[in-house]
Design a protein around this motif. Structure first.
Motif, PDB file in Angstrom:
ATOM      1  N   ASN A  88       0.711  -1.411  -0.105  1.00 11.85           N
ATOM      2  CA  ASN A  88       0.049  -0.019   0.047  1.00 11.85           C
ATOM      3  C   ASN A  88       0.850   1.219  -0.018  1.00 11.85           C
ATOM      4  OD1 ASN A  88      -2.551  -1.299  -0.129  1.00 11.85           O
ATOM      5  ND2 ASN A  88      -2.388  -1.768   2.136  1.00 11.85           N
ATOM      6  N   GLN A 110      -1.688  -9.928  -5.241  1.00 10.65           N
ATOM      7  CA  GLN A 110      -0.878  -8.828  -5.031  1.00 10.65           C
ATOM      8  C   GLN A 110      -0.423  -8.062  -6.241  1.00 10.65           C
ATOM      9  OE1 GLN A 110      -0.752  -8.154  -2.072  1.00 10.65           O
ATOM     10  NE2 GLN A 110       0.235  -9.347  -0.621  1.00 10.65           N
ATOM     11  N   LYS A 113      -3.021  -5.594  -6.353  1.00 12.81           N
ATOM     12  CA  LYS A 113      -2.867  -4.534  -5.264  1.00 12.81           C
ATOM     13  C   LYS A 113      -1.852  -3.571  -5.764  1.00 12.81           C
ATOM     14  CE  LYS A 113      -3.652  -5.560  -1.073  1.00 12.81           C
ATOM     15  NZ  LYS A 113      -3.583  -6.224   0.260  1.00 12.81           N
ATOM     16  N   GLN A 117      -2.394   0.378  -6.398  1.00 12.12           N
ATOM     17  CA  GLN A 117      -1.705   1.364  -5.460  1.00 12.12           C
ATOM     18  C   GLN A 117      -0.604   2.346  -6.318  1.00 12.12           C
ATOM     19  OE1 GLN A 117      -2.586   2.129  -2.638  1.00 12.12           O
ATOM     20  NE2 GLN A 117      -4.178   0.721  -2.771  1.00 12.12           N
TER      21      GLN A 117
END
Length: 141
Positions: A88, A110, A113, A117
């Motif tokens: 993050n 992942q 993500k 981000q």
């Protein structure tokens, strides 16, 4: 004391706790201690605990440390913990290590993500990385 215990769940649990707590204050020493265990689940999970703590305190230094670990299951477990911790705040650092995550579903989550981000921080760099990540995934057997 923990190293002299019979290998098993109790030893692993205590090694994780000790490594995690020690890594808050001295991650390099915690890593050296964790590496002293024989290859196997206790060493792998203790190093993963160090990676998670170190990443939370200094993501760049933890990334450098990951490079010093020998390739194999210990490095892969540590990388998975590292990625989970930094994705993050530092997706560009997480991107360096996500390929080592062994589980396909975890790795795919992942990657998604990281892309989400990173797009918020630097869309051009994120898009370039995502294209490379997609190409690499498509080439896997």
């Amino acid at each position: 004391m923990i190293a002299s215990m019979t290998p098993g769940a109790d030893q692993t649990r205590l090694a994780i706790q000790a490594a995690s707590q020690w890594a808050v204050w001295d991650p390099a020493a915690a890593s050296a201690w964790a590496v002293s265990f024989p290859a196997g689940p206790t060493r792998d999970t203790a190093l993963a605990a160090v990676a998670q703590q170190w990443a939370g305190n200094d993501a760049a230094a933890a990334s450098d440390w990951l490079q010093s670990l020998p390739a194999g299951s210990a490095q892969a477990r540590a990388a998975e913990s590292y990625v989970g911790k930094v994705v993050n705040q530092h997706p560009e650092l997480a991107a360096r290590w996500v390929a080592l995550i062994a589980d396909d579903q975890t790795r795919a989550r992942q990657v998604q993500k990281i892309g989400q981000q990173w797009l918020k921080k630097d869309s051009a760099a994120a898009q370039a990385w995502l294209e490379t990540a997609r190409s690499s995934s498509a080439q896997k057997p």
